[in-house]
Design a protein around this motif. Structure first.
Motif, mmCIF file in Angstrom:
data_model
loop_
_atom_site.group_PDB
_atom_site.id
_atom_site.type_symbol
_atom_site.label_atom_id
_atom_site.label_comp_id
_atom_site.label_asym_id
_atom_site.label_seq_id
_atom_site.Cartn_x
_atom_site.Cartn_y
_atom_site.Cartn_z
ATOM 1 N N ILE A 64 38.546 32.156 31.813
ATOM 2 C CA ILE A 64 37.769 33.220 32.450
ATOM 3 C C ILE A 64 38.374 33.574 33.812
ATOM 4 C CG2 ILE A 64 35.527 33.808 33.453
ATOM 5 C CD1 ILE A 64 34.234 32.112 31.273
ATOM 6 N N GLY A 78 36.388 37.765 30.498
ATOM 7 C CA GLY A 78 35.005 37.473 30.860
ATOM 8 C C GLY A 78 34.201 37.005 29.660
ATOM 9 N N ASN A 136 29.383 36.286 32.198
ATOM 10 C CA ASN A 136 29.615 34.947 32.754
ATOM 11 C C ASN A 136 28.316 34.202 33.053
ATOM 12 O OD1 ASN A 136 32.361 35.458 32.576
ATOM 13 N ND2 ASN A 136 32.545 36.119 34.704
#
Length: 258
Positions: free
Chosen positions: A68, A137, A199
């Motif tokens: 990420i 993400g 997230n």
């Protein structure tokens, strides 16, 4: 030796080139019928090639938590210039409703709470922007296909059109309001979701709160933000420029598959 050019790099590069045209001289492209015809022919070839080479249920690559990106740059509008939208943010989107209508048997309106009660999907994917940047993400939301199925698609249904709260241009006819569309093949893909979290947190305004489209096999401008309505249609006629999207009406390709 010429480096090997992957199919994905070719498609992204072509879209980026078209994006540059749109940003620097889109009106020239739209007004030049010869250029526009060439672009439309190339797009039809891209669509046919994509459908032929890529199975309709093939997944976009998914990543791990470790992949990420430390920051996820917002794409497009980061703050809609709308009094109605400002009021919705002040109320925590409690009065917001997603409308689903058009060629459906049972038009519906869903609150954010309604959507969060439905079975969700979380996926860690890469967002590729036509401007040339990417970020990874973790998105959480509701798969679009089952929602459309529950509304009951009528015969002739072909496209899902997404209307948004952000207005990029001040126009009398509404053509400056952002909208996008995908066909039902992509609408029913398992990675196509209506995302309400990024997230692990509710979407921020800059990322499209309260709800945005994630259609992971397409470039970033297809991932409509600030969703207000989904209309099921059989044609793009009557939709402002008739090309199926805000940027498409200004010269971008409609099918932005990668």
């Amino acid at each position: 030796m010429t480096p090997f050019l992957t199919r994905r790099r070719l498609l992204v590069g072509s879209a980026a080139t078209l994006g540059a045209i749109g940003l620097t001289g889109c009106d020239d492209v739209v007004q030049n019928s010869n250029v526009q015809s060439v672009l439309e022919m190339a797009e039809q070839l891209t669509i046919r090639s994509q459908r032929l080479l890529v199975p309709k249920d093939k997944l976009a690559r998914e990543f791990s938590e470790a992949d990420i990106s430390p920051t996820f740059r917002p794409n497009g509008t980061s703050q809609p210039d709308s009094e109605d939208y400002a009021r919705m943010t002040e109320n925590g989107f409690s009065g917001w409703r997603l409308k689903i209508d058009g060629l459906v048997e049972r038009p519906v309106e869903l609150s954010l709470a309604d959507l969060k009660k439905l079975p969700s999907r979380t996926q860690i994917t890469r967002h590729d922007c036509v401007e040339g940047w990417s970020a990874i993400g973790k998105w959480t939301g509701v798969p679009l296909g089952p929602i459309l199925q529950s509304a009951g698609l009528k015969p002739g249904a072909r496209y899902a059109v997404f209307y948004c709260a952000d207005e990029l241009e001040q126009t009398l006819d509404g053509s400056g309001t952002y909208y996008e569309s995908i066909d039902l093949i992509d609408a029913f893909h398992q990675q196509t979701i209506l995302a309400y979290a990024l997230n692990g947190k509710n979407l921020e305004v800059a990322h499209g709160a309260p709800l945005r489209l994630r259609v992971e096999r397409h470039l970033g401008y297809k991932h409509a933000k600030y969703l207000m309505r989904i209309e099921i249609k059989d044609t793009f006629s009557g939709l402002w420029g008739g090309k199926g999207g805000f940027w498409e009406d200004r010269g971008y390709e409609w099918y932005a598959g990668i």
